[in-house]
Design a protein around this motif. Sequence first.
Motif, short mmCIF file in Angstrom:
data_model
loop_
_atom_site.label_atom_id
_atom_site.label_comp_id
_atom_site.label_asym_id
_atom_site.label_seq_id
_atom_site.Cartn_x
_atom_site.Cartn_y
_atom_site.Cartn_z
N PHE A 205 2.05 6.64 -4.58
CA PHE A 205 3.45 6.63 -5.03
C PHE A 205 3.88 5.23 -5.48
O PHE A 205 4.57 5.08 -6.50
CB PHE A 205 4.40 7.13 -3.94
N VAL A 206 3.48 4.20 -4.73
CA VAL A 206 3.96 2.84 -5.04
C VAL A 206 3.56 2.37 -6.44
O VAL A 206 4.22 1.49 -7.00
CB VAL A 206 3.47 1.80 -4.01
N MET A 207 2.49 2.91 -6.97
CA MET A 207 2.07 2.49 -8.32
C MET A 207 2.55 3.49 -9.38
O MET A 207 2.13 3.40 -10.53
CB MET A 207 0.55 2.35 -8.38
N SER A 208 3.40 4.41 -8.99
CA SER A 208 3.81 5.43 -9.97
C SER A 208 4.85 4.85 -10.91
O SER A 208 5.51 3.85 -10.62
CB SER A 208 4.32 6.68 -9.25
N SER A 209 4.99 5.47 -12.06
CA SER A 209 5.90 4.96 -13.09
C SER A 209 6.65 6.12 -13.73
O SER A 209 6.44 7.28 -13.37
CB SER A 209 5.11 4.22 -14.17
N ILE B 55 -8.42 21.81 -16.32
CA ILE B 55 -7.34 22.31 -15.46
C ILE B 55 -6.18 21.34 -15.68
O ILE B 55 -6.29 20.14 -15.38
CB ILE B 55 -7.77 22.32 -13.98
N ILE B 56 -5.10 21.85 -16.23
CA ILE B 56 -3.96 20.98 -16.55
C ILE B 56 -2.93 21.13 -15.42
O ILE B 56 -2.47 22.24 -15.14
CB ILE B 56 -3.36 21.36 -17.92
N VAL B 57 -2.63 20.02 -14.79
CA VAL B 57 -1.76 20.07 -13.61
C VAL B 57 -0.47 19.29 -13.87
O VAL B 57 -0.37 18.56 -14.86
CB VAL B 57 -2.48 19.51 -12.36
N ASP B 58 0.49 19.43 -12.96
CA ASP B 58 1.79 18.79 -13.22
C ASP B 58 1.90 17.38 -12.66
O ASP B 58 2.97 16.78 -12.72
CB ASP B 58 2.95 19.68 -12.74
N ALA B 59 0.80 16.83 -12.13
CA ALA B 59 0.81 15.41 -11.73
C ALA B 59 -0.03 14.64 -12.74
O ALA B 59 -1.14 15.06 -13.07
CB ALA B 59 0.24 15.24 -10.34
N GLY B 60 0.51 13.53 -13.21
CA GLY B 60 -0.21 12.75 -14.21
C GLY B 60 -0.53 11.35 -13.72
O GLY B 60 -0.29 11.01 -12.55
N MET B 61 -1.07 10.56 -14.64
CA MET B 61 -1.40 9.17 -14.31
C MET B 61 -0.15 8.39 -13.91
O MET B 61 -0.24 7.36 -13.25
CB MET B 61 -2.09 8.48 -15.48
N ASN B 62 1.02 8.87 -14.29
CA ASN B 62 2.23 8.17 -13.86
C ASN B 62 2.47 8.38 -12.36
O ASN B 62 3.10 7.57 -11.71
CB ASN B 62 3.46 8.64 -14.65
N ALA C 83 0.83 -1.21 0.00
CA ALA C 83 0.00 0.00 0.00
C ALA C 83 0.86 1.26 0.00
O ALA C 83 0.54 2.25 -0.66
CB ALA C 83 -0.94 0.00 1.21
N ASN C 84 1.93 1.23 0.75
CA ASN C 84 2.89 2.35 0.76
C ASN C 84 4.16 1.80 1.38
O ASN C 84 4.20 1.51 2.58
CB ASN C 84 2.37 3.53 1.58
N SER C 85 5.18 1.64 0.56
CA SER C 85 6.33 0.87 1.03
C SER C 85 7.53 1.75 1.39
O SER C 85 8.63 1.22 1.56
CB SER C 85 6.72 -0.16 -0.02
N ASN C 86 7.33 3.05 1.49
CA ASN C 86 8.48 3.89 1.85
C ASN C 86 9.09 3.38 3.17
O ASN C 86 8.37 3.15 4.16
CB ASN C 86 8.07 5.35 1.98
N ILE C 87 10.39 3.25 3.18
CA ILE C 87 11.06 2.62 4.32
C ILE C 87 10.89 3.43 5.62
O ILE C 87 10.87 2.86 6.71
CB ILE C 87 12.54 2.34 3.97
N ALA C 88 10.72 4.74 5.49
CA ALA C 88 10.50 5.56 6.69
C ALA C 88 9.15 5.20 7.31
O ALA C 88 9.02 5.12 8.54
CB ALA C 88 10.54 7.04 6.32
N LEU D 253 -0.21 9.17 -10.08
CA LEU D 253 -1.36 8.56 -9.37
C LEU D 253 -2.24 7.92 -10.43
O LEU D 253 -2.95 8.61 -11.16
CB LEU D 253 -2.14 9.63 -8.59
N ILE D 254 -2.21 6.60 -10.48
CA ILE D 254 -2.89 5.91 -11.58
C ILE D 254 -4.33 5.52 -11.23
O ILE D 254 -5.10 5.13 -12.09
CB ILE D 254 -2.08 4.68 -12.03
N ARG D 255 -4.69 5.67 -9.95
CA ARG D 255 -5.98 5.13 -9.51
C ARG D 255 -7.19 5.66 -10.30
O ARG D 255 -8.06 4.89 -10.67
CB ARG D 255 -6.19 5.35 -8.00
N PRO D 256 -7.27 6.98 -10.58
CA PRO D 256 -8.43 7.46 -11.35
C PRO D 256 -8.49 6.81 -12.74
O PRO D 256 -9.55 6.35 -13.18
CB PRO D 256 -8.21 8.97 -11.45
N ALA D 257 -7.34 6.73 -13.42
CA ALA D 257 -7.32 6.17 -14.77
C ALA D 257 -7.60 4.67 -14.75
O ALA D 257 -8.30 4.14 -15.61
CB ALA D 257 -5.97 6.44 -15.41
N PHE D 258 -7.07 3.98 -13.77
CA PHE D 258 -7.08 2.52 -13.75
C PHE D 258 -8.38 1.94 -13.19
O PHE D 258 -8.88 0.94 -13.67
CB PHE D 258 -5.89 2.07 -12.91
N TYR D 259 -8.88 2.56 -12.13
CA TYR D 259 -10.07 2.00 -11.47
C TYR D 259 -11.24 2.98 -11.49
O TYR D 259 -12.19 2.81 -10.72
CB TYR D 259 -9.81 1.70 -9.99
#
Length: 418
Positions: A373-377, A301-308, A61-66, A310-316
């Motif tokens: 983040f974990v699903m980002s590409s 509204i064009i923003v600087d975050a894409g499906m790469n 779900a979120n694997s950041n080591i911190a 956060l893929i959840r809206p595009a994917f599910y």
Amino acid sequence: MHYFLYREGELYCEEVPVRKIVERYGTPLYVYSAKTIKRHFQVFDSSFKEIEHLTCYSVKANSNIAILAMLCKEGAGADVVSGGELIRALKAGISPQKIVFSGVGKTPEEMQLGLEAGILLFNVESAEELEVLSEVAKKLKTKAPFAIRVNPNIDPKTHPYISTGLKKNKFGIPEEEIIDLYKKAKDNSHLQPIGLDIHIGSQLTQVSPFLEAVKRLKELWQELNHLGFEIKYLDLGGGLGIVYESEEPPLPEEYSSAVIKELKDLPITLILEPGRVIVGNAGILVTKVLYTKSSKEKNFIIVDAGMNDLIRPAFYQAYHKIIPLEDKRDEEIVADIVGPICESGDFLAKERKISKVQRGDYLAVMSAGAYGFVMSSNYNSRARAAEVLVEGDNFFLIRRRETIEELLALEVIPDIYL
Ligand code: LLP
């Protein structure tokens, strides 16, 4: 208690204005609230205090080591699904005896890593996998502790891409084959059957499918018990849903009391693998408005975050609330909030009512702490976002932004093209 709140029109994460973090680290940026993660873990974990249990946070779900290190300090174990996640969990300090290894396609190398580390158990998903596990254990002159994942054919009533307990899904082993597999393993000196496992899906908003799953586990446990097996662990998987929009998922307390009622008389340790419910609402993705444009039909509204990112809206077709960092209470418009990627599927929200924003404004995509983040590409050669963890009035960069040089460093031009 909420840790993402407006104060005098400005969005804060705990005691820190999000704008301050963004000015330091830029966008797109993931920001997590440590207090939220800890509180979610404690509420979830303590709701099972009446029975022996082990809460193995689902690392995917979120694997950041911190975040893993913080959860380790809170007492969490880990549910891992790859050698990479196992290494992360161990590096974060999680005791191997609190780690379960799930997943439908473990390689012999990953099994070896788990056995050498001395993890609690492997959740096995096919007869062939069990055979390979036994071979790897034999090679290492050891015994592999395992549970078998049951496919109970239960409809979790969630999005088809995240439902896993139906016959047509690739996960687990059909109920009718389970007992035979345990019998086979009984005479194998390299296998140690110690658990039963189930996971029926993610983002569940009702208790009833969970309850049905527990009942099936209990029946199988009883059957195995009669046959002389000592099955010490029942693993119920993860799956408890969260509020993204207007869902009404059960509270951990409602989920746990239903489960405890079924299991309290069994001499077992319950394993839980929550992911989303711990981190989902503890993170946001902050993005900057690059451009706005309007036609007769639509506002964009064009923003600087894409499906790469956060893929959840595009994917599910997932819904994420989107709010401005500065609550200007302006006139509202209806707009598609889209990323810079060359795909029509690259959107964060469609036909969304939002206050009118301009170039340079910042937006927060809420509930992005799980499977963000974990699903980002790196699609479109975009360097992945940075991640920041806020605790009180402190904030820490827990993953710096990637650079294009780092991406290119892995690639090689063969001599013949030079
Ligand atoms: N255990 C197993 C065996 C799992 O497969 C999963 C999630 C979990 C635990 C944790 O489930 P949770 O508590 O987070 O629901 N990417 C999708 C979700 C995929 C879930 C995969 N398995 C999404 O963004 O909605």
